[in-house]
Design a protein around this motif. Sequence first.
Motif, PDB file in Angstrom:
ATOM      1  N   SER A  26       0.824  -1.204   0.000  1.00 24.65           N
ATOM      2  CA  SER A  26       0.000   0.000   0.000  1.00 24.65           C
ATOM      3  C   SER A  26       0.861   1.258   0.000  1.00 24.65           C
ATOM      4  O   SER A  26       0.569   2.231  -0.706  1.00 24.65           O
ATOM      5  CB  SER A  26      -0.928  -0.001   1.221  1.00 24.65           C
ATOM      6  N   THR A  76      -7.561  -0.979   1.387  1.00 22.35           N
ATOM      7  CA  THR A  76      -8.790  -0.629   2.084  1.00 22.35           C
ATOM      8  C   THR A  76      -8.689   0.799   2.599  1.00 22.35           C
ATOM      9  O   THR A  76      -7.601   1.327   2.815  1.00 22.35           O
ATOM     10  CB  THR A  76      -9.039  -1.585   3.257  1.00 22.35           C
ATOM     11  N   SER A  77      -9.817   1.441   2.773  1.00 17.40           N
ATOM     12  CA  SER A  77      -9.840   2.831   3.194  1.00 17.40           C
ATOM     13  C   SER A  77      -9.231   2.977   4.592  1.00 17.40           C
ATOM     14  O   SER A  77      -9.671   2.323   5.543  1.00 17.40           O
ATOM     15  CB  SER A  77     -11.276   3.345   3.212  1.00 17.40           C
ATOM     16  N   GLY A  97     -10.075   0.174  -2.456  1.00 18.33           N
ATOM     17  CA  GLY A  97     -10.557  -1.182  -2.678  1.00 18.33           C
ATOM     18  C   GLY A  97     -10.597  -1.596  -4.129  1.00 18.33           C
ATOM     19  O   GLY A  97     -11.310  -2.541  -4.490  1.00 18.33           O
ATOM     20  N   GLU A 156      -6.135  -7.800  -1.345  1.00 19.77           N
ATOM     21  CA  GLU A 156      -6.177  -9.092  -0.667  1.00 19.77           C
ATOM     22  C   GLU A 156      -4.976  -9.949  -1.026  1.00 19.77           C
ATOM     23  O   GLU A 156      -4.669 -10.905  -0.341  1.00 19.77           O
ATOM     24  CB  GLU A 156      -7.452  -9.841  -1.061  1.00 19.77           C
TER      25      GLU A 156
END
Length: 324
Positions: free
Chosen positions: A118, A150-151, A170, A321
């Motif tokens: 991320s 994800t946020s 996402g 994921e």
Amino acid sequence: MPDEQFEDLLGMAPAHLTGDRFRTPSTTNIRIWELLTTRAPWTEVALLMARRAELGTFGVWDYLLTSAPTPLQGLRDAAHYVAAIGDAGTEQLLITEDGGHVTLSHANAAELTYETASAIRSFSLGLLRRRLGEALGRPVTPVRVAVAATSPRSHGALAELYGTTAIEFGVPISSITFRTADLDVPSPHAPPGLSDLLRGHADRYLDEAVPLYSWIDEFRLALGAEGPDSPALRTVAQRLAMSTRTLQRRLEAYGTTWSAELEAERRTRVLRMLRTTDLPLGSVADRTGYADVRAMRRAVRRWTGHTSTDLRRGVAPEGPEGAS
């Protein structure tokens, strides 16, 4: 962060850091990002690294982007010469032009933790925005940003990084979109002919660069050279001139195993084929050692959170994921 956490990493010796010819291995770069994300949230790490990435930090690649006749041409050069700043085997900078908009997507097929993946993805897009602003001599605001994560609880760091709060989370691949009209304009500080000189310099740099390899890098190169079928432990050990027991002990010392490395190599091969070829899924499964297509499909879903069909439609192979 204490310097001793970095000093033993391959490529961090003073002679390697000050020599333009040496290429820091991707394993070292990934480890640095991993250490950073243990000290701060990935959003803050991405912002901090982008703040510190002054023009020139990434050598000729920076100037290819900022010294082209137009920022749009600079982006094309930056995508073509991505090997000047990253591992071309795992890193891709993709440009999609649809007339009114230009979308830049950053794809990374390396094995990364969620936080590390991320941070790297978000930093990469923020760095591109910064360089485009430097090319234009003014900030440039994207019309859309999409992050394969994800946020987070707070969006403040990312809003500063991208200059907008219009951020989607996402998604399967991280991307940033600009208006073509903002980028297809003359760069105010680009001397005529400089781009040609820089491209020639980049070609020479890549030809003359000296890669630095640790033992685990050499092992992974040997594993990746084993052809389309599932590599055999004995064959790779022979390539490295050691016994299978010694090879397994070496892997254990690096905190990994033969089965884990084989799975990672298989993942790289499968996702590369899905992204870059139109081979039938059955052929991809056969060429990567799967007994049948169903087993491969389950693996792709486990790795990426997306289906093989999604990837074939142009979705990048490393969704949130899939980073583990």
